[in-house]
Design a protein around this motif. Structure first.
Motif, PDB file in Angstrom:
ATOM      1  N   LYS A  81       0.838  -1.197   0.000  1.00 32.76           N
ATOM      2  CA  LYS A  81       0.000   0.000   0.000  1.00 32.76           C
ATOM      3  C   LYS A  81       0.872   1.245   0.000  1.00 32.76           C
ATOM      4  O   LYS A  81       1.835   1.330   0.768  1.00 32.76           O
ATOM      5  CB  LYS A  81      -0.901  -0.023   1.234  1.00 32.76           C
ATOM      6  N   GLN A  82       0.550   2.177  -0.876  1.00 34.99           N
ATOM      7  CA  GLN A  82       1.240   3.478  -0.910  1.00 34.99           C
ATOM      8  C   GLN A  82       0.171   4.533  -0.732  1.00 34.99           C
ATOM      9  O   GLN A  82      -0.614   4.762  -1.657  1.00 34.99           O
ATOM     10  CB  GLN A  82       1.962   3.667  -2.236  1.00 34.99           C
ATOM     11  N   GLY A  83       0.109   5.142   0.435  1.00 36.32           N
ATOM     12  CA  GLY A  83      -0.978   6.093   0.711  1.00 36.32           C
ATOM     13  C   GLY A  83      -2.314   5.374   0.642  1.00 36.32           C
ATOM     14  O   GLY A  83      -2.513   4.350   1.298  1.00 36.32           O
ATOM     15  N   HIS A  84      -3.210   5.892  -0.189  1.00 33.56           N
ATOM     16  CA  HIS A  84      -4.532   5.260  -0.331  1.00 33.56           C
ATOM     17  C   HIS A  84      -4.580   4.271  -1.500  1.00 33.56           C
ATOM     18  O   HIS A  84      -5.652   3.816  -1.884  1.00 33.56           O
ATOM     19  CB  HIS A  84      -5.597   6.335  -0.549  1.00 33.56           C
ATOM     20  N   VAL A  85      -3.418   3.992  -2.105  1.00 29.08           N
ATOM     21  CA  VAL A  85      -3.389   3.101  -3.280  1.00 29.08           C
ATOM     22  C   VAL A  85      -2.853   1.726  -2.880  1.00 29.08           C
ATOM     23  O   VAL A  85      -1.755   1.616  -2.331  1.00 29.08           O
ATOM     24  CB  VAL A  85      -2.494   3.695  -4.401  1.00 29.08           C
ATOM     25  N   SER A  86      -3.625   0.686  -3.147  1.00 29.28           N
ATOM     26  CA  SER A  86      -3.149  -0.689  -2.949  1.00 29.28           C
ATOM     27  C   SER A  86      -2.614  -1.221  -4.272  1.00 29.28           C
ATOM     28  O   SER A  86      -3.243  -1.027  -5.329  1.00 29.28           O
ATOM     29  CB  SER A  86      -4.282  -1.593  -2.452  1.00 29.28           C
ATOM     30  N   ILE A  87      -1.448  -1.867  -4.208  1.00 24.94           N
ATOM     31  CA  ILE A  87      -0.820  -2.402  -5.422  1.00 24.94           C
ATOM     32  C   ILE A  87      -0.784  -3.921  -5.311  1.00 24.94           C
ATOM     33  O   ILE A  87      -0.223  -4.471  -4.353  1.00 24.94           O
ATOM     34  CB  ILE A  87       0.610  -1.848  -5.594  1.00 24.94           C
ATOM     35  N   ILE A  88      -1.403  -4.581  -6.287  1.00 20.69           N
ATOM     36  CA  ILE A  88      -1.420  -6.045  -6.328  1.00 20.69           C
ATOM     37  C   ILE A  88      -0.496  -6.475  -7.469  1.00 20.69           C
ATOM     38  O   ILE A  88      -0.685  -6.056  -8.620  1.00 20.69           O
ATOM     39  CB  ILE A  88      -2.850  -6.577  -6.580  1.00 20.69           C
ATOM     40  N   THR A  89       0.516  -7.297  -7.148  1.00 18.90           N
ATOM     41  CA  THR A  89       1.442  -7.770  -8.181  1.00 18.90           C
ATOM     42  C   THR A  89       1.346  -9.286  -8.288  1.00 18.90           C
ATOM     43  O   THR A  89       1.586  -9.999  -7.310  1.00 18.90           O
ATOM     44  CB  THR A  89       2.902  -7.371  -7.834  1.00 18.90           C
ATOM     45  N   ILE A  90       0.995  -9.775  -9.477  1.00 19.34           N
ATOM     46  CA  ILE A  90       0.995 -11.224  -9.715  1.00 19.34           C
ATOM     47  C   ILE A  90       2.462 -11.639  -9.803  1.00 19.34           C
ATOM     48  O   ILE A  90       3.213 -11.128 -10.643  1.00 19.34           O
ATOM     49  CB  ILE A  90       0.256 -11.597 -11.031  1.00 19.34           C
TER      50      ILE A  90
END
Ligand code: CO8
Length: 258
Positions: free
Chosen positions: A8-17
């Motif tokens: 998570k960066q701030g309010h952004v969630s990052i999903i990496t396959i």
């Protein structure tokens, strides 16, 4: 989770396959981890936007895992198809926008995963396609339905019937992707867009997504009724009061709280 990374960066969630050695192909183990990541994000109302990408710089997702799939029975294939579709639909209906940062091959289930997202940004090396008929199957994670809703039906049929892949520039020309950028700028571009979305009122963004998705599945009169309801509901939020107060008081730097 081993096969999917969630940060998570701030309010952004990052999903990496994260299955780079198999070009991020969607095995059951990957789908299990993706489901867990999506469940986590769904429960996190502090996430205002999601970015989904693939590990490495060669592939977003090269499809469902063919080696794992090849010996399935009809019943097992139906179960597998339903499982992938359930997760992709959950992504499509998440409370916040989802951006696919397509960093290479987006084939079969990979193209389908990107299409379950609200917005697609492609690296210049991205390749899109639905190669399933060349494997003796139809697209099974939403491809026959979402592709024909995103691009003209004739183009969708051509892609699916010929099983021919298209490059990023063609994907842009047919409206499958929103933008094409150099690979090294992909995540920065996706995150810039995500952070731009996060600056707006989160409930209003969520209501807009819900209204667009629901409206696309119904007739215009019902769709307008959906919009009126979602629009008017916003007037019960602090964000509406704050956003409009900021305008009338000429406040430029806003910070929505909800
Ligand atoms: N499944 C399993 N393994 C894969 C997949 C895949 N989809 N894609 C790549 N890999 C593996 C390769 O087997 C290889 O493994 P190894 O090193 O152990 O041999 C490794 O990833 C690297 O791949 P390549 O050596 O093939 O790399 P290339 O750069 O030569 O080629 C391609 C890249 C063109 C992407 C090529 O790998 C390819 O064609 N992959 C398959 C693409 C494809 O057909 N995708 C669609 C699959 S079907 C599907 O997604 C249906 C979804 C719905 C299912 C519903 C079921 C009910």
């Amino acid at each position: 989770m081993e096969n999917v990374l969630l940060e998570k960066q701030g309010h952004v969630s990052i999903i990496t396959i994260n299955r780079e050695k198999a070009l991020n192909a969607l095995s059951t183990a990957v789908l299990n981890d993706l489901e867990e990541a999506v469940n986590t994000v769904e429960a996190d109302k502090d996430t205002y936007c999601v970015v989904i990408t693939g590990a490495g710089n060669k592939s977003f997702v090269a499809g469902a895992d063919i080696a794992e799939m090849k010996d399935k029975t009809v019943e097992e294939a139906a179960e597998y198809g339903a499982y992938g579709n359930k997760i992709f639909r959950q992504i499509e209906t998440l409370h916040c926008p989802v951006i696919a940062a397509v960093n290479g091959f987006a084939l079969g289930g990979g193209c389908e995963l990107s299409m379950a997202c609200d917005i697609r940004i492609a690296a210049e090396n991205a390749v899109f396609g639905q190669p399933e008929v060349g494997l003796g199957i139809t697209p099974g994670f939403g491809g026959t339905q979402r592709l024909a809703r995103l691009v003209p039906a004739g183009i969708a049929k051509e892609m699916i019937f010929t099983a021919r892949n298209i490059k990023a520039d063609k994907a842009l020309a047919i409206g499958l992707v929103n933008a094409v950028v150099p690979q090294e700028e992909l995540m920065a571009t996706a995150l810039k867009m995500a952070n731009g979305i996060c600056k707006n009122a989160p409930i209003a963004v969520a209501q807009s997504k819900k209204a667009i998705n629901a409206g696309l599945q119904t007739d215009m009169d019902s769709a307008i009724a959906i919009e009126v309801k979602d629009f008017s509901d916003c007037f019960a939020t602090e964000d509406q009061t704050y956003g409009m107060e900021c305008f009338v008081n000429k406040v430029k730097e806003k910070e929505f709280k909800n």
